[in-house]
Design an enzyme around this catalytic site. Sequence first.
Site, PDB file in Angstrom:
ATOM      1  N   GLU C 279       0.848  -1.175   0.035  1.00  0.00           N
ATOM      2  CA  GLU C 279      -0.106   0.045   0.096  1.00  0.00           C
ATOM      3  C   GLU C 279       0.802   1.267   0.079  1.00  0.00           C
ATOM      4  O   GLU C 279       0.542   2.296  -0.548  1.00  0.00           O
ATOM      5  CB  GLU C 279      -0.786  -0.008   1.339  1.00  0.00           C
ATOM      6  CG  GLU C 279      -2.276   0.846   0.953  1.00  0.00           C
ATOM      7  CD  GLU C 279      -3.289   0.521   1.904  1.00  0.00           C
ATOM      8  OE1 GLU C 279      -4.060  -0.761   1.803  1.00  0.00           O
ATOM      9  OE2 GLU C 279      -3.402   1.082   2.958  1.00  0.00           O
ATOM     10  N   GLU C 282       1.929   1.855  -3.512  1.00  0.00           N
ATOM     11  CA  GLU C 282       0.594   2.307  -4.227  1.00  0.00           C
ATOM     12  C   GLU C 282       0.556   3.937  -3.901  1.00  0.00           C
ATOM     13  O   GLU C 282       0.577   4.401  -5.047  1.00  0.00           O
ATOM     14  CB  GLU C 282      -0.585   1.643  -3.788  1.00  0.00           C
ATOM     15  CG  GLU C 282      -1.774   1.672  -4.791  1.00  0.00           C
ATOM     16  CD  GLU C 282      -2.870   0.815  -4.096  1.00  0.00           C
ATOM     17  OE1 GLU C 282      -2.508   0.309  -3.064  1.00  0.00           O
ATOM     18  OE2 GLU C 282      -3.923   0.761  -5.008  1.00  0.00           O
ATOM     19  N   CYS C 299      -8.698  -2.489   4.191  1.00  0.00           N
ATOM     20  CA  CYS C 299      -8.328  -3.449   5.081  1.00  0.00           C
ATOM     21  C   CYS C 299      -9.581  -4.337   5.828  1.00  0.00           C
ATOM     22  O   CYS C 299      -9.806  -5.186   6.193  1.00  0.00           O
ATOM     23  CB  CYS C 299      -7.430  -3.345   6.290  1.00  0.00           C
ATOM     24  SG  CYS C 299      -5.782  -2.447   5.715  1.00  0.00           S
ATOM     25  N   SER C 319      -7.477   1.569  -2.433  1.00  0.00           N
ATOM     26  CA  SER C 319      -6.374   0.813  -2.382  1.00  0.00           C
ATOM     27  C   SER C 319      -6.607  -0.733  -3.129  1.00  0.00           C
ATOM     28  O   SER C 319      -7.767  -1.146  -2.656  1.00  0.00           O
ATOM     29  CB  SER C 319      -5.477   0.428  -1.150  1.00  0.00           C
ATOM     30  OG  SER C 319      -4.604  -0.524  -1.318  1.00  0.00           O
ATOM     31  N   LYS C 358     -15.187 -10.482   8.341  1.00  0.00           N
ATOM     32  CA  LYS C 358     -13.880 -11.171   7.384  1.00  0.00           C
ATOM     33  C   LYS C 358     -14.741 -12.531   7.059  1.00  0.00           C
ATOM     34  O   LYS C 358     -14.160 -12.991   6.276  1.00  0.00           O
ATOM     35  CB  LYS C 358     -13.091 -11.399   8.607  1.00  0.00           C
ATOM     36  CG  LYS C 358     -12.402 -10.289   9.009  1.00  0.00           C
ATOM     37  CD  LYS C 358     -11.180  -9.959   7.969  1.00  0.00           C
ATOM     38  CE  LYS C 358     -10.580  -8.645   8.015  1.00  0.00           C
ATOM     39  NZ  LYS C 358      -9.672  -8.397   6.847  1.00  0.00           N
ATOM     40  N   GLU C 361     -15.934 -11.622   3.760  1.00  0.00           N
ATOM     41  CA  GLU C 361     -14.809 -11.268   2.870  1.00  0.00           C
ATOM     42  C   GLU C 361     -14.346 -12.561   2.354  1.00  0.00           C
ATOM     43  O   GLU C 361     -13.857 -12.714   1.167  1.00  0.00           O
ATOM     44  CB  GLU C 361     -13.841 -10.473   3.679  1.00  0.00           C
ATOM     45  CG  GLU C 361     -12.370  -9.974   2.675  1.00  0.00           C
ATOM     46  CD  GLU C 361     -11.573  -9.517   3.449  1.00  0.00           C
ATOM     47  OE1 GLU C 361     -10.933  -9.997   4.658  1.00  0.00           O
ATOM     48  OE2 GLU C 361     -10.833  -8.236   3.360  1.00  0.00           O
ATOM     49  N   GLU C 366     -14.061 -13.830  -5.648  1.00  0.00           N
ATOM     50  CA  GLU C 366     -12.708 -13.402  -6.185  1.00  0.00           C
ATOM     51  C   GLU C 366     -11.655 -13.640  -5.392  1.00  0.00           C
ATOM     52  O   GLU C 366     -10.604 -13.429  -5.704  1.00  0.00           O
ATOM     53  CB  GLU C 366     -12.705 -12.007  -6.719  1.00  0.00           C
ATOM     54  CG  GLU C 366     -12.846 -10.884  -5.660  1.00  0.00           C
ATOM     55  CD  GLU C 366     -14.145 -10.417  -5.100  1.00  0.00           C
ATOM     56  OE1 GLU C 366     -15.133 -11.377  -5.325  1.00  0.00           O
ATOM     57  OE2 GLU C 366     -14.336  -9.336  -4.264  1.00  0.00           O
ATOM     58  N   CYS C 507     -10.413  -2.348  14.834  1.00  0.00           N
ATOM     59  CA  CYS C 507     -10.642  -3.824  14.901  1.00  0.00           C
ATOM     60  C   CYS C 507     -10.880  -4.268  16.339  1.00  0.00           C
ATOM     61  O   CYS C 507     -11.517  -5.259  16.816  1.00  0.00           O
ATOM     62  CB  CYS C 507      -9.494  -4.665  14.269  1.00  0.00           C
ATOM     63  SG  CYS C 507      -9.214  -4.007  12.502  1.00  0.00           S
TER      64      CYS C 507
END
Lengths: 149, 419, 577
Positions: C279, C282, C299, C319, C358, C361, C366, C507
């Site tokens: 990142e 990036e 994230c 990102s 999560k 996710e 994908e 988190c």
Amino acid sequence: METTFMTSRDTLLSALHETQSREKGKSWITDGEALQIARRYHIPLAELDGIVSFYKMFAREKRGSHIIRLCDSLSCRVRGSLDLYHHVRRKLGIQAGMTTPDGRFTLEIVNCLGACDKAPNLMIDDSLVSGITIGAIDTLLDAMQEAEL
Amino acid sequence: MNEKTRITQFAELEAPLDLAKYIESGGYQGLLAAMAKTPDELIGIIKDSGLRGRGGAGFPTGQKWESVAAAKEPYLVCNADEGEPGTFKDRFILEKAPYLVLEGMTIAALAIDAHQGYIYIRGEYPEIAKNLATAIEKAKAGGYLGNDILTNGFSFDVAVRVGGGSYVVGDETALLNSLMGNRGYPMLKPPFPTEKGLWEKPTVVNNVETLACVPIILACGATAFSSVGSRDCPGYKLFSLSGHVATPGVYELPMGTKVREVLEKAGGVTGTLKAIQIGGTAGPIFGPVALDYCLDFPSMRKVGGALGSGAIVAINTSVNMAHVLEVTMRFFAQESCGHCFPCRYGTRQLDYMARRIALGSGRADYLDLMRETAAVMVGASFCPFGQSVALPLTSLLDGFGDEIASFITEQDYLKEVEA
Amino acid sequence: MSVLLTIDGNRVSVPAHTSLLDAALTAHISIPTLCRHEDLQPKGSCGMCIVKINGQPGFKRSCVTEAEEGMSVFTSTPEIRDIRRGILELVLAAHPADCLQCIKHGKCELQTLAERFEIRDLRYDRYARGLSVDKSSKGIVRDMNKCIGCGRCVEICGETQTVASIFFRNRGADTIVAPPFGKGMGDSVCVNCGQCVVYCPVGALYEREQIDEVWKAIDDPRKTVVVQIAPAVRVAIGEEFGLKPGELCIGKLYAALRAIGVDVVFDTNFSADLTIMEEGTELLERIAKGGPFPLITSCSPGWIKFVETFYPDLLGNLSSCKSPQQMLGALIKTYYAERSGIDPANLVSLSVMPCTAKKFEADRPEMNASGLRDVDYVLTTREIARMFRQAGIVFADLSEKEPDPILSGYTGSATIFGASGGVMEAALRTAYELATGKTLERLDFTQLRGMRGVKEAEVDLNGLKVRVAAASGLGNARKVLDMISGSSHRGEPSYHFVEIMACTGGCVGGGGQPLPNGLAKRECRLEGLYAEDRGLPLRKSHENPEVKGIYAEFLGKPGSERAHKLLHTGYSAREGW
């Protein structure tokens, strides 16, 4: 999004009424209509459904072409609303809160239609029918059945 | 008696939507008188008249107006959400004399300097809502509403908003929530609507009948208005009579009139009187002793009741009181908004027990349990709706407990209902 | 200004406008309630907190009644106790009596009060609501038979998170909380953040458990179970075993995971450092290219679904980095499989996360860089604690163990990923040194720390004043996004780099963390993370020797083609409303 400006929320219930009975014989708000209203008023869908479900006159599931709202206030009860209810129940073959299999009538019990002097009362769609008797209700329902055949 | 201060004098027109006829019969005299007064004077006149809100709570109207006097552009809301079972006097006024209500609203708007008003009418009155919209258009065309009313420089508009079927919305804070397009939950008081109401602005909410009294007070004077009725509670009052009376209907009689006289006006009770419910479903159900009660706010409070909306339901001996219990408890369960736990769960249990009793499958301990449930609801319900269940319930159990208990032992009553 | 009043005979002085409920706490009196939560608006729903005020008729709800000078308040009279018992009986008559099977057993606020008030018999006839349990969501189960209608979830979802995937439905005794259109949570705009689970007083909303599947994998001799542990878990799991919130338990966690039979123990902190490399690269690329700004972190999977749903126009700002969980998952099935010689099809990639999103996710189609799922199972902190208890592990007494090498070493920068502002702080530590070639003197960006909703900082990177912000809680994210959308029309970017975490505080306050999980707890956990950061020998991601190693050996350099294939992803707009 077809509409981006926000409409003032005080017109929401009126819009729900209008949408619900937009076409003849339609008495409920479809998913597509709910989505449109939510966008027009910038209301999250869950909240819109929450508002619609709070008010007894609105429905989000298909109801009959005609809504029969039978009043069972104390004033109507002491003037025979219970007998009327049982008659209509047997005649249409449905309990309160249900729709006839042919989709023609939905039967609802309401708590007061504000016409207690002419009890017992019922409303068919937007029309108040007062001082109703079992005979009168038969005539009325039969006429409605015929009118649509 | 001063007949000129009766609302019903405007209710005899054949074409209630005919503005010219309304004016001809004395309409808009009140507004003309009001135009010559300052807001302070108007509030003073209403205070002098002793007018109390006709919706149920009986709060002094002038005092309510005064509390927003300092506010900038408050809202005025006419509460036409007449949902109290047994009540149909607001329907009567709105059907027979819509301009009287609009005139009252315009005078109230002058007094509190409101420029936008709403009539919140229950969804069960669709025809009336349509007629009101017509009346508003006609009043505007006639210069009695809208911009520059009577070329006096004052502007006030009224919009009609239609409810969706909820009794609780008759409570002024719940009504405002509904008017703002929300679920009709009541709001915590304080702050009162007069401090923080519609869109958080100070708002006066007045009942239809209250507003209908206003033009009359302005036209006839506060003294004429208060010359009728009781000292603490002057003026005429519309009573909605239904149930077992010979000629049910709306009757206008002075505040403080005895129940007996009101019933006589309606041709008397048919059959033998057994019980009378006064003030609506949230009011107690009395025995014939109530015939001598005086119908005004303070007198009814003294006997443990409430004048409420002025609904009177006469019940004769043909009626089984388990019916009354069942109808009443079902009403509360169906109309509870569900915001607070005591009312949400309490009304559900009361309805269940009442229905079991009426169907002949009750239990002996239900009657005590119902009382205790009501006590929890009185103590801990969020709004007056949940608290008010105790009035009809305990009065039924006190006055007719033996009759109701007998169904529990006999176990056969109404079994055919489920057949 | 303060007011003096008497509560149950105790003289207390509290600031004006304090609620009676809070005022009573200063006199060490905890007034019972089922709807009030200190982090949320008082609702006045349950009626349990009623008190008697001398000279006033009836009872008042102490949660919504302000303390006034000279008040004399009684909080527990015989009448009040009767009413409270009455309310509890009414609620319990409508509530399933399956406490022993309930996920909230022992943590249920209704159960606690029923016990406190000795509700042994119910005089009311019980009734079942007969509603089907909503299991449509990957993250959250909704069982409205248990809902008591307190409205906390409606507030946290609608007001705090501004997602509004659920709302009150129906009225009276039929009131429930529901997504629109009669559909399940899985078909709604719900972002799976799990904050509704955090605040639900009963077992009406809870995480979708995957414990059984994980036991099966552990017990299958053909499978090699590889675990990773998120930063925020290590400072919270101790609470499940009587340790203090914020206490660092990573060594015990490694030990406990080995004890239950997990084969390989890695650490998401490793891939947090890796994320910074990707990142940070990036960010430097965007600075070189002049945009698009701001770069926004990716994230937090709740945040990702939020932006896909409500701000699809900003997807280009995100990102492209996968989250640390997915990066490590992809490396387990490729790099680790290659090194260990284990067929990736026999590797089970398990992650232990503070988060319910999560789970969603890991399930995104994908997320299969190797052709297999990057992550097979996600357990929340609460679930892994249940597994430890099932295995009879006395967690608090365990000796600390080490993880397996290669994908587990981490720096202080990685561990603060669990805190709102931590990713940003970590990125700045690395970006500064990579961009300027100079050593950063002061590593602590304290202006980016703490529970505040939106935090800002400015850093000089080779003459460019880089403006950054960190927001936590999706309502705060919305404020920042609206500002970004507004400023993009005026040319000058409001920020160059923005970190967003779905849950307030980051988190540490995730929807899968030990309960209770209120804001005060979260602060303690934050402190635990920063303490670990301070004590670590390496505190900058680019100094992580294992990270350097994997680039040298496998990935090439940050942003390489292979890194892109395994560690990066894309996003797509979702139907809003």
